[in-house]
Design a protein around this motif. Structure first.
Motif: not given
Length: 289
Positions: A38-45, A145-146, A195-201, A203-207
């Motif tokens: 969960q921390a990996w999904l939340d923080h990326g690294v 994401y950012a 795709p240049l813009v994807c959705r994380h499988p 978290t559902g967030r766009e990136m």
């Protein structure tokens, strides 16, 4: 006592990244792994310090995230470490016969997403420090994401629906991949469209999903138009405001989400030694929106 009860999460304060303290990755139970995931999904690294992992223990922990990729063939043609095809050695050190024991040397490794030129890139990568130089070799991470969120609205709208070719000609150290014939035209280079813009499988967030800048090409655009758009996107995607730099210590293990981050490495003195072990977790689906 369950390790999960002693875990301390310390965010970096940047756009991504956190340190997880109080864990011995040789002994991770299911409850502790759920917290790590969960921390990996939340923080990326995620950073884990003061680890003491054998190659088999590193591979064992990595497999908690899924099946592992075999390491790619290194630029000097060697691919397997001591019968462990999942282990990739990143090093500038030479053996007693003057042959590299690993890959990527001591130069800068430019911004990239691991193996993004494949149809189904890896979802996670881990890098474990065995020897580090006294200076240099820091690894920088950027949040995709950012990067997407901070695009001007017009540029964000333009990027949606486009596909970018992820070049397979060179690796992140600038070395030609084995068996590839180089070309100066990115439209003709080997690689894969994503795709240049994807959705994380998960978290559902766009990136944004950029891969690497060299030899990239946006499908369907004139070459000059593709170059101009990519230059604009990369200027936002590598802004210091969305990045975090890690200065290595021996025993550090860094885990990153290859789907929503990019990373690069600073160069270091060729007369010093750097030895890292890397594993990659297989992707479960192609990047998609």
């Amino acid at each position: 006592m369950c390790q999960a009860a002693t875990i301390e999460l310390v965010p970096t304060g940047a756009a991504l990244g956190a340190e997880l303290r109080g864990l011995d990755l040789r002994r991770v139970d299911d409850t502790s792994f759920a917290a790590i995931h969960q921390a990996w999904l939340d923080h990326g690294v995620l950073l884990f310090r003061e680890q003491s992992l054998s190659p088999d223990e590193l591979i064992g922990f990595s497999r908690r995230f899924g099946a592992l990729d075999h390491a790619p063939v290194q630029e000097h043609g060697r691919s397997i470490h001591a019968g462990r095809p999942e282990l990739y050695v990143v090093s500038n050190v030479l053996d007693e016969k003057g042959r590299p024991i690993g890959s990527l040397g001591n130069g800068e490794a430019v911004w990239h997403t691991d193996m993004s030129y494949l149809p189904r890139p890896p979802k996670a990568s881990m890098l474990y420090a065995l020897e580090i130089p006294p200076a240099g070799g820091d690894t920088h991470f950027a949040s995709m994401y950012a990067a997407y969120q901070r695009l001007p609205p017009a540029l964000r709208d333009r990027a949606r629906g486009l596909r970018v070719k992820h070049d397979g000609t060179y690796n992140s150290g600038g070395f030609l991949r084995a068996g590839v014939t180089p070309t100066d035209d990115p439209r003709l280079a080997p690689g894969h469209l994503h795709p240049l813009v994807c959705r994380h499988p998960e978290t559902g967030r766009e990136m944004l999903y950029l891969g690497r800048r060299r030899m990239a090409y946006i499908d369907g655009l004139a070459l000059a138009e593709s170059e101009a758009l990519l230059d604009a996107l990369w200027a936002h995607a590598t802004s210091p405001a969305i990045c975090w730099a890690h200065r290595w210590r021996v025993g550090d293990l860094v885990l990153w989400d290859n789907r929503c981050t990019m990373h690069r490495r600073d160069p270091f003195d060729a007369t010093t030694r750097r030895i890292m072990h890397r594993t990659q977790v297989q992707g479960e689906a192609p990047p998609a929106f």
